[in-house]
Scaffold this motif. Sequence first.
Motif, PDB file in Angstrom:
ATOM      1  N   VAL A 109       0.852  -1.273   0.389  1.00 39.29           N
ATOM      2  CA  VAL A 109      -0.285   0.213   0.286  1.00 39.29           C
ATOM      3  C   VAL A 109       1.244   1.409   0.106  1.00 39.29           C
ATOM      4  O   VAL A 109       1.492   1.432   0.594  1.00 39.29           O
ATOM      5  CB  VAL A 109      -0.506   0.315   1.159  1.00 39.29           C
ATOM      6  CG1 VAL A 109      -1.268   0.888   1.850  1.00 39.29           C
ATOM      7  CG2 VAL A 109      -1.719  -1.113   1.126  1.00 39.29           C
ATOM      8  N   VAL A 110       0.696   2.651  -0.960  1.00 32.99           N
ATOM      9  CA  VAL A 110       1.435   3.536  -0.975  1.00 32.99           C
ATOM     10  C   VAL A 110       0.371   4.600  -0.890  1.00 32.99           C
ATOM     11  O   VAL A 110      -0.435   5.139  -1.857  1.00 32.99           O
ATOM     12  CB  VAL A 110       2.186   3.693  -1.707  1.00 32.99           C
ATOM     13  CG1 VAL A 110       2.977   4.923  -2.293  1.00 32.99           C
ATOM     14  CG2 VAL A 110       3.069   2.359  -2.124  1.00 32.99           C
ATOM     15  N   THR A 111       0.248   5.374   0.502  1.00 33.88           N
ATOM     16  CA  THR A 111      -0.662   6.634   0.274  1.00 33.88           C
ATOM     17  C   THR A 111      -0.161   7.670  -0.520  1.00 33.88           C
ATOM     18  O   THR A 111       1.081   8.234  -0.590  1.00 33.88           O
ATOM     19  CB  THR A 111      -0.742   6.494   1.839  1.00 33.88           C
ATOM     20  OG1 THR A 111       0.203   7.293   2.605  1.00 33.88           O
ATOM     21  CG2 THR A 111      -1.446   5.401   2.612  1.00 33.88           C
ATOM     22  N   GLY A 112       0.033   8.831  -1.118  1.00 35.06           N
ATOM     23  CA  GLY A 112       0.338   9.555  -1.569  1.00 35.06           C
ATOM     24  C   GLY A 112       0.534   9.472  -2.771  1.00 35.06           C
ATOM     25  O   GLY A 112       1.377   9.928  -3.751  1.00 35.06           O
ATOM     26  N   ALA A 113      -0.091   8.231  -3.652  1.00 34.85           N
ATOM     27  CA  ALA A 113       0.569   7.767  -4.455  1.00 34.85           C
ATOM     28  C   ALA A 113      -0.429   8.692  -6.333  1.00 34.85           C
ATOM     29  O   ALA A 113       0.522   7.788  -6.988  1.00 34.85           O
ATOM     30  CB  ALA A 113       0.182   6.225  -4.934  1.00 34.85           C
ATOM     31  N   GLY A 114      -0.644   9.892  -5.950  1.00 30.40           N
ATOM     32  CA  GLY A 114      -0.975  10.111  -6.965  1.00 30.40           C
ATOM     33  C   GLY A 114      -0.184  10.996  -7.601  1.00 30.40           C
ATOM     34  O   GLY A 114      -0.340  11.170  -8.802  1.00 30.40           O
ATOM     35  N   SER A 115       0.935  11.490  -7.181  1.00 32.59           N
ATOM     36  CA  SER A 115       2.107  12.088  -7.787  1.00 32.59           C
ATOM     37  C   SER A 115       3.665  12.099  -6.963  1.00 32.59           C
ATOM     38  O   SER A 115       2.911  11.710  -6.165  1.00 32.59           O
ATOM     39  CB  SER A 115       1.390  13.679  -8.289  1.00 32.59           C
ATOM     40  OG  SER A 115       1.286  13.911  -6.652  1.00 32.59           O
ATOM     41  N   ARG A 163      -6.006  11.586  -2.564  1.00 36.08           N
ATOM     42  CA  ARG A 163      -7.151  12.116  -1.122  1.00 36.08           C
ATOM     43  C   ARG A 163      -8.025  12.478  -2.235  1.00 36.08           C
ATOM     44  O   ARG A 163      -9.335  12.524  -2.165  1.00 36.08           O
ATOM     45  CB  ARG A 163      -6.646  13.464  -0.437  1.00 36.08           C
ATOM     46  CG  ARG A 163      -8.105  14.306   0.117  1.00 36.08           C
ATOM     47  CD  ARG A 163      -7.556  15.589   0.852  1.00 36.08           C
ATOM     48  NE  ARG A 163      -6.835  16.280   0.414  1.00 36.08           N
ATOM     49  CZ  ARG A 163      -6.554  17.083   0.196  1.00 36.08           C
ATOM     50  NH1 ARG A 163      -7.849  17.419  -0.434  1.00 36.08           N
ATOM     51  NH2 ARG A 163      -5.512  17.862  -1.012  1.00 36.08           N
ATOM     52  N   ALA A 164      -7.783  13.050  -3.115  1.00 36.92           N
ATOM     53  CA  ALA A 164      -8.473  14.217  -4.202  1.00 36.92           C
ATOM     54  C   ALA A 164      -7.472  14.353  -5.803  1.00 36.92           C
ATOM     55  O   ALA A 164      -8.570  14.577  -6.757  1.00 36.92           O
ATOM     56  CB  ALA A 164      -8.737  15.232  -3.831  1.00 36.92           C
ATOM     57  N   ASN A 165      -6.584  13.268  -5.891  1.00 42.61           N
ATOM     58  CA  ASN A 165      -6.071  13.477  -7.423  1.00 42.61           C
ATOM     59  C   ASN A 165      -6.102  12.438  -7.524  1.00 42.61           C
ATOM     60  O   ASN A 165      -5.485  11.434  -8.456  1.00 42.61           O
ATOM     61  CB  ASN A 165      -4.551  13.204  -6.965  1.00 42.61           C
ATOM     62  CG  ASN A 165      -3.773  13.871  -8.454  1.00 42.61           C
ATOM     63  OD1 ASN A 165      -4.361  13.809 -10.130  1.00 42.61           O
ATOM     64  ND2 ASN A 165      -2.479  13.839  -8.534  1.00 42.61           N
ATOM     65  N   ARG A 166      -7.200  11.755  -8.363  1.00 46.10           N
ATOM     66  CA  ARG A 166      -7.990  10.792  -8.995  1.00 46.10           C
ATOM     67  C   ARG A 166      -7.321  10.540 -10.571  1.00 46.10           C
ATOM     68  O   ARG A 166      -7.074   9.472 -10.870  1.00 46.10           O
ATOM     69  CB  ARG A 166      -9.682  10.996  -9.660  1.00 46.10           C
ATOM     70  CG  ARG A 166     -10.270   9.570 -10.243  1.00 46.10           C
ATOM     71  CD  ARG A 166     -11.696   9.904 -10.606  1.00 46.10           C
ATOM     72  NE  ARG A 166     -12.505   9.852  -8.845  1.00 46.10           N
ATOM     73  CZ  ARG A 166     -13.010   8.179  -9.032  1.00 46.10           C
ATOM     74  NH1 ARG A 166     -12.534   7.600  -9.407  1.00 46.10           N
ATOM     75  NH2 ARG A 166     -13.668   9.110  -7.431  1.00 46.10           N
ATOM     76  N   PRO A 167      -6.849  11.719 -11.484  1.00 45.14           N
ATOM     77  CA  PRO A 167      -6.246  11.274 -12.136  1.00 45.14           C
ATOM     78  C   PRO A 167      -4.968  11.333 -12.431  1.00 45.14           C
ATOM     79  O   PRO A 167      -4.630  10.270 -13.357  1.00 45.14           O
ATOM     80  CB  PRO A 167      -6.080  12.624 -13.586  1.00 45.14           C
ATOM     81  CG  PRO A 167      -7.226  13.346 -12.468  1.00 45.14           C
ATOM     82  CD  PRO A 167      -7.487  12.637 -11.285  1.00 45.14           C
ATOM     83  N   GLY A 168      -4.194  11.814 -11.188  1.00 44.91           N
ATOM     84  CA  GLY A 168      -3.147  11.068 -11.329  1.00 44.91           C
ATOM     85  C   GLY A 168      -2.858   9.957 -10.392  1.00 44.91           C
ATOM     86  O   GLY A 168      -1.982   8.887 -10.853  1.00 44.91           O
ATOM     87  N   VAL A 169      -3.205   9.027  -9.566  1.00 48.13           N
ATOM     88  CA  VAL A 169      -3.873   8.180  -9.121  1.00 48.13           C
ATOM     89  C   VAL A 169      -3.696   7.082  -9.953  1.00 48.13           C
ATOM     90  O   VAL A 169      -3.481   5.718  -9.936  1.00 48.13           O
ATOM     91  CB  VAL A 169      -4.207   7.837  -7.725  1.00 48.13           C
ATOM     92  CG1 VAL A 169      -5.323   7.769  -8.294  1.00 48.13           C
ATOM     93  CG2 VAL A 169      -4.295   6.760  -6.806  1.00 48.13           C
ATOM     94  N   GLU A 170      -4.826   7.628 -11.047  1.00 48.29           N
ATOM     95  CA  GLU A 170      -5.308   6.290 -11.850  1.00 48.29           C
ATOM     96  C   GLU A 170      -4.131   6.654 -12.836  1.00 48.29           C
ATOM     97  O   GLU A 170      -4.300   5.157 -13.138  1.00 48.29           O
ATOM     98  CB  GLU A 170      -6.320   6.697 -12.987  1.00 48.29           C
ATOM     99  CG  GLU A 170      -8.207   6.487 -11.902  1.00 48.29           C
ATOM    100  CD  GLU A 170      -9.044   6.495 -12.425  1.00 48.29           C
ATOM    101  OE1 GLU A 170      -9.058   7.443 -13.166  1.00 48.29           O
ATOM    102  OE2 GLU A 170     -10.443   6.581 -11.692  1.00 48.29           O
ATOM    103  N   GLN A 171      -3.291   7.053 -13.327  1.00 50.75           N
ATOM    104  CA  GLN A 171      -2.243   6.694 -14.201  1.00 50.75           C
ATOM    105  C   GLN A 171      -1.536   6.049 -13.471  1.00 50.75           C
ATOM    106  O   GLN A 171      -0.773   5.387 -13.642  1.00 50.75           O
ATOM    107  CB  GLN A 171      -1.784   8.637 -14.050  1.00 50.75           C
ATOM    108  CG  GLN A 171      -0.401   8.368 -14.803  1.00 50.75           C
ATOM    109  CD  GLN A 171      -0.744   7.533 -16.702  1.00 50.75           C
ATOM    110  OE1 GLN A 171      -1.825   7.943 -17.351  1.00 50.75           O
ATOM    111  NE2 GLN A 171       0.433   6.432 -17.035  1.00 50.75           N
ATOM    112  N   THR A 172      -0.745   6.222 -12.410  1.00 54.05           N
ATOM    113  CA  THR A 172      -0.020   5.857 -11.267  1.00 54.05           C
ATOM    114  C   THR A 172      -0.503   3.485 -11.895  1.00 54.05           C
ATOM    115  O   THR A 172      -0.232   3.340 -12.141  1.00 54.05           O
ATOM    116  CB  THR A 172      -0.116   5.814  -9.799  1.00 54.05           C
ATOM    117  OG1 THR A 172       0.790   6.846 -10.191  1.00 54.05           O
ATOM    118  CG2 THR A 172       0.887   5.072  -9.312  1.00 54.05           C
TER     119      THR A 172
END
Length: 108
Positions: A19-25, A47-56
């Motif tokens: 598990v990696v929290t804050g993984a959107g960027s 928390r809120a960076n859906r596009p970033g975390v989905e890219q990850t």
Amino acid sequence: MGNMATRPSGRELQGTAAVVTGAGSGIGRAVALALADAGADVLVHTRANRPGVEQTAQEIAQRGRKAEVFLGDLALDSTQDELIRRAFVWQPISIWVNNAGADVLTGE
């Protein structure tokens, strides 16, 4: 050149989940991708960076690993509880990286 580091083979973490929290960027994304490169499946959080975390998550899948996305504000006890529950229902977790943070100056 006798002291050069050996490049990982990509299988050191085969069969593990992280598990990696804050993984959107940023650092969280880099950690999540490094874990996937080493063979781990990774649940990624933002928390809120859906596009970033989905890219990850997509980049993890492109590496042949499983990815799971979790969105939520970890300042809330209920979200913390839900992340823990969801992570351990998903897979047995071997690695947990608490990387999420907040910029207290900008509120992001």
